[in-house]
Design a protein around this motif. Structure first.
Motif, short mmCIF file in Angstrom:
data_model
loop_
_atom_site.label_atom_id
_atom_site.label_comp_id
_atom_site.label_asym_id
_atom_site.label_seq_id
_atom_site.Cartn_x
_atom_site.Cartn_y
_atom_site.Cartn_z
N THR A 104 0.84 -1.20 0.00
CA THR A 104 0.00 0.00 0.00
C THR A 104 0.88 1.25 0.00
O THR A 104 0.61 2.20 -0.73
CB THR A 104 -0.94 0.00 1.23
N LYS A 105 1.94 1.23 0.81
CA LYS A 105 2.86 2.38 0.84
C LYS A 105 3.57 2.55 -0.50
O LYS A 105 3.93 3.66 -0.87
CB LYS A 105 3.90 2.19 1.95
N ALA A 106 3.78 1.45 -1.23
CA ALA A 106 4.44 1.52 -2.53
C ALA A 106 3.46 1.95 -3.63
O ALA A 106 3.83 2.00 -4.79
CB ALA A 106 5.06 0.17 -2.88
N LYS A 107 2.23 2.26 -3.25
CA LYS A 107 1.18 2.73 -4.16
C LYS A 107 0.86 1.71 -5.25
O LYS A 107 0.71 2.03 -6.42
CB LYS A 107 1.56 4.07 -4.78
N VAL A 108 0.73 0.46 -4.82
CA VAL A 108 0.35 -0.62 -5.73
C VAL A 108 -1.15 -0.49 -6.00
O VAL A 108 -1.93 -0.28 -5.09
CB VAL A 108 0.68 -1.99 -5.09
N ARG A 109 -1.52 -0.63 -7.24
CA ARG A 109 -2.94 -0.52 -7.60
C ARG A 109 -3.74 -1.74 -7.14
O ARG A 109 -4.87 -1.62 -6.72
CB ARG A 109 -3.10 -0.36 -9.11
N ASN A 110 -3.16 -2.94 -7.24
CA ASN A 110 -3.87 -4.16 -6.90
C ASN A 110 -2.90 -5.10 -6.19
O ASN A 110 -2.04 -5.72 -6.83
CB ASN A 110 -4.44 -4.80 -8.17
N THR A 111 -3.04 -5.24 -4.87
CA THR A 111 -2.09 -6.05 -4.10
C THR A 111 -2.16 -7.52 -4.48
O THR A 111 -1.14 -8.20 -4.47
CB THR A 111 -2.32 -5.90 -2.58
N LYS A 112 -3.33 -8.01 -4.82
CA LYS A 112 -3.45 -9.43 -5.21
C LYS A 112 -2.69 -9.70 -6.50
O LYS A 112 -2.04 -10.74 -6.64
CB LYS A 112 -4.92 -9.82 -5.37
N ALA A 113 -2.76 -8.79 -7.44
CA ALA A 113 -2.05 -8.97 -8.71
C ALA A 113 -0.55 -8.94 -8.50
O ALA A 113 0.19 -9.76 -9.07
CB ALA A 113 -2.47 -7.89 -9.71
N ILE A 114 -0.08 -8.04 -7.68
CA ILE A 114 1.35 -7.92 -7.42
C ILE A 114 1.87 -9.15 -6.69
O ILE A 114 2.96 -9.64 -6.97
CB ILE A 114 1.64 -6.65 -6.58
N ARG A 115 1.10 -9.68 -5.74
CA ARG A 115 1.53 -10.87 -4.99
C ARG A 115 1.86 -12.03 -5.93
O ARG A 115 2.77 -12.80 -5.65
CB ARG A 115 0.47 -11.31 -4.00
#
Length: 182
Positions: A104-115
């Motif tokens: 969230t701090k890295a300003k990720v749009r979708n945490t599930k996609a990044i994981r």
């Protein structure tokens, strides 16, 4: 985030209200997640305390009885395994919470996609609650898949809103093929 900070940015009152509503819902989600983790932690502690009490009682009753002694040893082994499993589960919960906060701090749009793109074997949570092995992966993803991050407004992007540009399209294509594009 404070309302005054948004006012200083020159935002209108309805924009500020919408931002504060979104921020408030994010805070509530985080609070509920923290509450669930704390509740689960307390339940696990209660389970362990009850288990330890049962083991002491069984040990006291088992003194000379071989069958009870064996039962005690079996239960002790089972509880040792259960404790290890619960510790692992708690560690995983802490890691997931820290990872979500970092993303969230890295300003990720979708945490599930990044994981799905992260190598979770390289990401560890140290005793101080700091994630290791994440920053390099995030920086690499910013370079390769920048669209996954909210970078705010880009200053160099100026769409024509569907209107034709001043440049001659034929000349532009000729310049591109010659390698003289701007």
């Amino acid at each position: 985030m404070k309302r005054k900070q948004l006012e200083e940015l020159g935002l209108e009152e309805d924009q500020i209200k919408k931002i504060m509503d979104i921020n408030g819902s994010d805070i509530e989600k985080t609070k509920s997640s923290n509450a669930e983790t704390a509740e689960e932690n307390e339940a696990l502690k209660a389970q362990i305390a009850e288990r330890d009490k049962d083991l002491k009682k069984l040990k006291a009753n088992a003194k000379d009885n071989e069958e009870l002694s064996n039962s005690y040893k079996d239960l002790q082994a089972k509880y040792k395994k259960d404790t290890a499993d619960l510790t692992e589960k708690l560690s995983q919960t802490r890691l997931n919470g820290a990872l979500d906060n970092a993303l969230t701090k890295a300003k990720v749009r979708n945490t599930k996609a990044i994981r799905g793109l992260l190598n979770m074997d390289d990401i560890k949570l140290d005793d101080n609650g700091k994630l290791t092995g994440l920053d390099d992966q995030i920086n690499s993803l910013r370079k390769s898949d920048g669209y996954l991050f909210d970078e705010g407004d880009r200053q160099d992007y100026k769409p024509s809103n569907g209107k034709p540009t001043d440049a001659d399209p034929v000349q532009t294509m000729v310049d591109v093929f010659k390698g003289e594009s701007k």
